[in-house]
Design an enzyme around this catalytic site. Structure first.
Site, PDB file in Angstrom:
ATOM      1  N   ASP A 212       0.823  -1.207   0.000  1.00 38.36           N
ATOM      2  CA  ASP A 212       0.000   0.000   0.000  1.00 38.36           C
ATOM      3  C   ASP A 212       0.861   1.263   0.000  1.00 38.36           C
ATOM      4  O   ASP A 212       0.348   2.360  -0.209  1.00 38.36           O
ATOM      5  CB  ASP A 212      -0.927   0.003   1.229  1.00 38.36           C
ATOM      6  CG  ASP A 212      -1.946   1.122   1.199  1.00 38.36           C
ATOM      7  OD1 ASP A 212      -2.541   1.357   0.136  1.00 38.36           O
ATOM      8  OD2 ASP A 212      -2.147   1.775   2.238  1.00 38.36           O
TER       9      ASP A 212
ATOM     10  N   GLN B  57      -4.881  -1.282  -7.373  1.00 35.87           N
ATOM     11  CA  GLN B  57      -5.511  -0.464  -6.340  1.00 35.87           C
ATOM     12  C   GLN B  57      -6.234   0.716  -6.979  1.00 35.87           C
ATOM     13  O   GLN B  57      -5.747   1.296  -7.953  1.00 35.87           O
ATOM     14  CB  GLN B  57      -4.464   0.066  -5.356  1.00 35.87           C
ATOM     15  CG  GLN B  57      -5.043   0.897  -4.214  1.00 35.87           C
ATOM     16  CD  GLN B  57      -3.956   1.464  -3.312  1.00 35.87           C
ATOM     17  OE1 GLN B  57      -3.414   2.525  -3.574  1.00 35.87           O
ATOM     18  NE2 GLN B  57      -3.634   0.729  -2.249  1.00 35.87           N
TER      19      GLN B  57
ATOM     20  N   SER C 276      -6.510   5.258  -0.002  1.00 31.41           N
ATOM     21  CA  SER C 276      -6.780   3.983  -0.662  1.00 31.41           C
ATOM     22  C   SER C 276      -8.260   3.639  -0.530  1.00 31.41           C
ATOM     23  O   SER C 276      -8.844   3.788   0.544  1.00 31.41           O
ATOM     24  CB  SER C 276      -5.933   2.866  -0.039  1.00 31.41           C
ATOM     25  OG  SER C 276      -4.561   3.182  -0.096  1.00 31.41           O
TER      26      SER C 276
END
Length: 273
Positions: free
Chosen positions: A193, A263, A213
């Site tokens: 991430d 993502q 995110s």
């Protein structure tokens, strides 16, 4: 900042209920990689060791409070002969902040191929993040001081024809990590991430935006170690309507493609109140 071994060492409250630690941070919300990594550890602890993690799909539902621990509830969705599935929900103050499905596989024999690793400078030839003149990169180095981060300069990135935005980062743990392969998988879920959404900023460096995110998917393809150099080859093929899609391929230093990441993140224009 807590060491990765502490972050991923969850307390078991019940058969399928776990609790993570409060990790020291300068962030105003819980780091998404921390929630994803801890959720994956929770799932792993309910699965027979004969099964290996091969994928996860997570959604960040609410901002987490970094000053509170997250409790993870695991649902044993399926235990088959070849595959097992777990659904994990991260809870703070009685509300779900994260949900993740994780799939496990016993490993089979099949066809094999992979993309070639892109040409890239050797990580040892690049400046360490702590020495970067870019404020964001320097902040990353301070926040995750246990990790050696090396950003590939834009001039050294081999541009893909037609690619809208690209970014490349070498990273590894500064300290030797436990030998357990599952630990390295959960560690990579944590690290994946970091920096990925930043690849969408490449063409828009002068634009102020709020970012976070929204969802995160990973596929674990080959064995690796997170205390050895890993290349995070990132692209952002599209951005619009306050969201950006980002993709990452992760290679070890020998050119093996060990994981893939997709993502979507919030990239809303920042408007001061």
């Amino acid at each position: 900042m807590a060491r990765i071994e502490e972050i991923l060492e969850l307390e078991r409250l019940e058969r399928d209920i776990f609790r993570g630690i409060i990790a020291e941070t300068t962030l105003t919300r819980t780091f998404g990689g921390q929630v994803a990594g801890q959720a994956l550890v929770s799932a792993v602890r309910t699965v027979d060791p004969a099964y290996s993690v091969h994928s996860l799909h997570g959604y960040f539902l609410r901002p987490g409070n970094p000053m509170e621990p997250t409790v993870f509830l695991v649902d044993r969705v399926r235990d088959g002969r070849s595959f097992a599935t777990r659904l994990v929900t991260g809870i703070q103050d009685g509300q779900a902040i994260f949900t993740m499905s994780a799939s496990f596989h016993v490993q089979d024999e099949g066809i094999e191929h992979q993309d070639e690793m892109p040409p890239v400078p050797d990580p040892e030839s690049l400046a360490i993040a702590q020495d970067s003149e870019d404020p964001e990169t320097a902040w990353l180095a301070r926040e995750w001081s246990d990790w050696d981060l090396r950003m590939v300069p834009k001039a050294d990135i081999n541009k893909r024809p037609g690619a809208a935005a690209q970014q490349q980062v070498w990273f590894r743990s500064r300290e030797a990590l436990p030998d357990d392969p599952v630990f390295h998988v959960c560690t990579l879920a944590y690290m994946s991430d970091m920096t990925l959404l930043g690849s969408s900023r490449g063409p828009h460096m002068d634009v102020a935006m709020q970012s976070a995110s929204l969802d995160h998917a990973m596929w674990f393809l080959r064995p690796f170690r997170a205390d050895e150099w890993l290349l995070y080859d990132q692209t952002s093929p599209s951005a619009g309507f306050g969201r950006a899609l980002t993709q990452g391929r992760i290679f070890d230093s020998r050119g093996n493609m060990v994981a893939a990441v997709v993502q979507e993140g919030l990239t809303r224009l920042y408007r001061p109140k």
